[in-house]
Design a protein around this motif. Structure first.
Motif, short mmCIF file in Angstrom:
data_model
loop_
_atom_site.label_atom_id
_atom_site.label_comp_id
_atom_site.label_asym_id
_atom_site.label_seq_id
_atom_site.Cartn_x
_atom_site.Cartn_y
_atom_site.Cartn_z
N GLY A 125 -17.60 34.94 74.13
CA GLY A 125 -17.60 33.64 74.79
C GLY A 125 -16.42 32.74 74.46
N PHE A 126 -15.37 33.32 73.85
CA PHE A 126 -14.21 32.52 73.48
C PHE A 126 -13.05 32.77 74.45
CE2 PHE A 126 -16.42 33.43 69.38
CZ PHE A 126 -16.95 32.15 69.22
N ALA A 127 -12.31 31.71 74.74
CA ALA A 127 -11.22 31.81 75.71
C ALA A 127 -9.85 31.57 75.10
CB ALA A 127 -11.44 30.82 76.85
N ALA A 128 -9.81 30.96 73.91
CA ALA A 128 -8.53 30.66 73.26
C ALA A 128 -8.74 30.67 71.75
CB ALA A 128 -7.99 29.31 73.72
N VAL A 129 -7.66 30.82 71.00
CA VAL A 129 -7.77 30.86 69.55
C VAL A 129 -6.50 30.29 68.92
CG1 VAL A 129 -6.87 33.23 69.47
CG2 VAL A 129 -8.19 32.36 67.53
N HIS A 130 -6.70 29.56 67.83
CA HIS A 130 -5.59 29.06 67.01
C HIS A 130 -5.85 29.55 65.58
CE1 HIS A 130 -5.37 26.44 70.47
NE2 HIS A 130 -4.25 25.90 70.05
N ALA A 131 -4.92 30.28 65.02
CA ALA A 131 -5.07 30.79 63.66
C ALA A 131 -4.09 30.10 62.72
CB ALA A 131 -4.84 32.29 63.63
N PHE A 132 -4.57 29.75 61.54
CA PHE A 132 -3.75 29.07 60.54
C PHE A 132 -3.80 29.86 59.23
CE2 PHE A 132 -4.93 25.91 63.57
CZ PHE A 132 -3.85 25.04 63.65
N PRO A 133 -2.65 30.09 58.61
CA PRO A 133 -2.65 30.80 57.33
C PRO A 133 -3.14 29.90 56.21
CG PRO A 133 -0.44 30.05 57.83
CD PRO A 133 -1.29 29.69 59.02
N LEU A 134 -3.87 30.48 55.27
CA LEU A 134 -4.18 29.78 54.03
C LEU A 134 -3.01 30.09 53.11
CD1 LEU A 134 -7.99 30.66 53.59
CD2 LEU A 134 -6.94 28.80 54.89
N ALA A 159 -4.76 19.88 65.74
CA ALA A 159 -3.96 20.93 65.11
C ALA A 159 -3.49 20.50 63.72
CB ALA A 159 -2.77 21.29 66.00
N GLU A 160 -3.11 19.24 63.59
CA GLU A 160 -2.68 18.74 62.28
C GLU A 160 -3.84 18.75 61.29
OE1 GLU A 160 -1.03 14.93 63.14
OE2 GLU A 160 0.96 15.73 63.65
N ARG A 161 -5.01 18.37 61.76
CA ARG A 161 -6.19 18.38 60.89
C ARG A 161 -6.50 19.81 60.43
NH1 ARG A 161 -12.11 15.89 62.59
NH2 ARG A 161 -13.41 17.15 61.20
N ALA A 162 -6.42 20.76 61.35
CA ALA A 162 -6.67 22.16 60.99
C ALA A 162 -5.65 22.65 59.97
CB ALA A 162 -6.65 23.02 62.24
N GLY A 163 -4.38 22.31 60.19
CA GLY A 163 -3.34 22.70 59.24
C GLY A 163 -3.56 22.11 57.87
N ASP A 164 -4.01 20.86 57.84
CA ASP A 164 -4.30 20.21 56.55
C ASP A 164 -5.45 20.89 55.82
OD1 ASP A 164 -2.27 18.40 56.99
OD2 ASP A 164 -3.59 16.79 57.70
N LEU A 165 -6.49 21.27 56.57
CA LEU A 165 -7.63 21.98 55.97
C LEU A 165 -7.17 23.30 55.36
CD1 LEU A 165 -10.46 21.48 58.63
CD2 LEU A 165 -10.41 20.52 56.32
N ALA A 166 -6.36 24.05 56.12
CA ALA A 166 -5.87 25.33 55.64
C ALA A 166 -5.02 25.17 54.39
CB ALA A 166 -5.07 26.02 56.74
N GLU A 167 -4.17 24.16 54.37
CA GLU A 167 -3.30 23.93 53.22
C GLU A 167 -4.10 23.51 51.99
OE1 GLU A 167 -0.11 20.56 52.49
OE2 GLU A 167 0.70 22.13 53.78
N ALA A 168 -5.10 22.64 52.19
CA ALA A 168 -5.93 22.20 51.07
C ALA A 168 -6.70 23.37 50.47
CB ALA A 168 -6.90 21.11 51.53
N ALA A 169 -7.24 24.24 51.33
CA ALA A 169 -7.98 25.40 50.84
C ALA A 169 -7.06 26.36 50.10
CB ALA A 169 -8.66 26.11 52.01
N ALA A 170 -5.86 26.57 50.63
CA ALA A 170 -4.91 27.47 49.97
C ALA A 170 -4.54 26.95 48.58
CB ALA A 170 -3.66 27.61 50.83
N ILE A 171 -4.28 25.66 48.48
CA ILE A 171 -3.92 25.08 47.18
C ILE A 171 -5.07 25.25 46.19
CG2 ILE A 171 -3.44 22.91 45.99
CD1 ILE A 171 -1.93 22.02 48.52
N GLY A 172 -6.30 24.96 46.66
CA GLY A 172 -7.46 25.09 45.77
C GLY A 172 -7.65 26.51 45.28
N LEU A 173 -7.55 27.48 46.18
CA LEU A 173 -7.76 28.88 45.81
C LEU A 173 -6.64 29.40 44.91
CD1 LEU A 173 -9.04 30.19 49.25
CD2 LEU A 173 -10.38 30.03 47.13
N LEU A 174 -5.41 29.04 45.22
CA LEU A 174 -4.29 29.48 44.39
C LEU A 174 -4.35 28.84 43.00
CD1 LEU A 174 -1.43 29.48 47.04
CD2 LEU A 174 -2.22 31.47 45.75
#
Length: 252
Positions: A125-134, A159-174
Motif C-alpha cells: 500500500g505504499f507509493a513513495a519512500v524516503h530513506a535516511f541513513p543513521l 524532510a528536515e525533521r526526518a533528517g534530524d531524527l536520523a542524526e540524533a539516533a545515530a549520535i546516540g547509538l554511536l
C-alpha cells in the motif's frame, strides 16, 4: 524508553518542545536498562509521526557485519524492511551504503531499479519512500525508510525533521558503542535478535488469543509496557510465561 507519563507530557507540549523531548530520548542511550529493541521501535514510531509519512521501518547494522535488525511502526512496514534484508536491495540499504538520503517519489517507476523491493512495497500500500541513513561523521549504523501512501516527496520541513531524527539516533547509538566498547558487540546483536524473537512470539500469541491483527496486538503490548514502565522484552517474556494477561481492547 518513554514512559506513559512522558508520552502524555509530550502531547501537551508545543511542537518545538515536543521535538526537543524526542531528541533527548534518542540521545539517552547510556542508561543501565537500555533496551535496543525499545529504542528502535520508538524511533520507528517517531519516524511514522513525520507529516506526510504513513509508516516507518528501521534497519540496524551489526558493527562487524551487515544490516540485520528490523523495527517498524506497522506490520506492513516490517514486511518491507525484511524484504530489503532478504534481497539486499532497496532505499534503506542504499542510504546506509552511501551515507546519503534516498528519495523515490513514485515506486511504480522504480520497478527496474528495485525489482524485488518495489513490488512488495507497492503491494503493502505504499507509493513513495524516503530513506535516511543513521550516520554521523561518516559512520553509519543503519537507516530508516519513511513510507508514504501517496506518491510525491516530503515537504522541506518534514524532510528536515526526518533528517534530524536520523542524526540524533545515530549520535546516540554511536556514543553508546564508543563508551561501551568493552562489551561484546556480537553479544549485543544477539541480545537484540533474541528480544525481537520474544516480541514476535508474544505478539502472535496475543493476536491469536484476543483475535487481533498483528498491528493491534503490538499496539496493545506497547501501550501496556509504557503505562506500566516495562520493557517490551520483559513484557513479552511475562506474556509467554503466563505471568501477565492483557485485556482485549475496546472494539467501540
Amino acid at each position: 524508553m518513554a514512559s506513559a507519563a512522558v508520552d502524555g507530557m509530550r502531547e501537551t507540549l508545543p511542537p518545538e518542545r515536543r521535538m526537543g523531548r524526542i531528541f533527548v530520548e534518542l540521545a539517552d542511550t547510556l542508561t543501565d536498562d537500555f533496551d535496543i529493541m525499545d529504542y528502535l521501535d520508538n524511533l520507528a514510531c517517531h519516524g511514522a509521526e513525520v507529516p506526510g509519512v504513513s509508516a516507518c521501518a528501521v534497519l540496524l547494522a551489526d558493527p562487524v557485519g551487515p544490516l540485520s535488525i528490523v523495527a517498524a511502526s506497522s506490520e506492513s512496514a516490517r514486511a518491507v524492511g525484511v524484504n530489503q534484508l532478504r534481497h539486499q536491495e532497496g532505499p534503506s540499504l542504499q542510504a546506509y551504503q552511501t551515507c546519503a538520503p534516498v528519495c523515490c517519489t513514485d515506486l511504480k517507476a522504480a520497478l527496474p531499479r528495485w525489482p524485488h523491493y518495489a513490488p512488495v512495497a507497492l503491494a503493502a500500500g505504499f507509493a513513495a519512500v524516503h530513506a535516511f541513513p543513521l550516520c554521523w561523521q561518516g559512520q553509519a549504523v543503519g537507516a530508516f525508510s519513511l513510507l508514504r501512501a501517496a506518491a510525491g516527496r516530503l515537504d522541506v520541513p518534514a524532510a528536515e525533521r526526518a533528517g534530524d531524527l536520523a542524526e540524533a539516533a545515530a549520535i546516540g547509538l554511536l556514543h553508546r558503542r564508543t563508551v561501551r566498547h568493552h562489551e561484546s558487540l556480537t553479544r549485543q546483536l544477539q541480545v537484540a535478535l533474541n528480544s525481537r524473537v520474544l516480541i514476535e512470539q508474544a505478539k502472535g500469541m496475543l493476536a491469536g488469543y484476543l483475535r487481533l491483527t498483528p498491528d493491534q496486538a503490538f499496539t496493545l503490548m506497547r501501550d501496556y509496557a509504557r503505562a506500566h514502565h516495562l520493557k517490551l522484552t520483559a513484557l513479552s517474556r511475562a506474556l509467554l510465561h503466563g505471568e501477565i494477561t492483557l485485556p482485549a481492547p475496546s472494539r467501540e
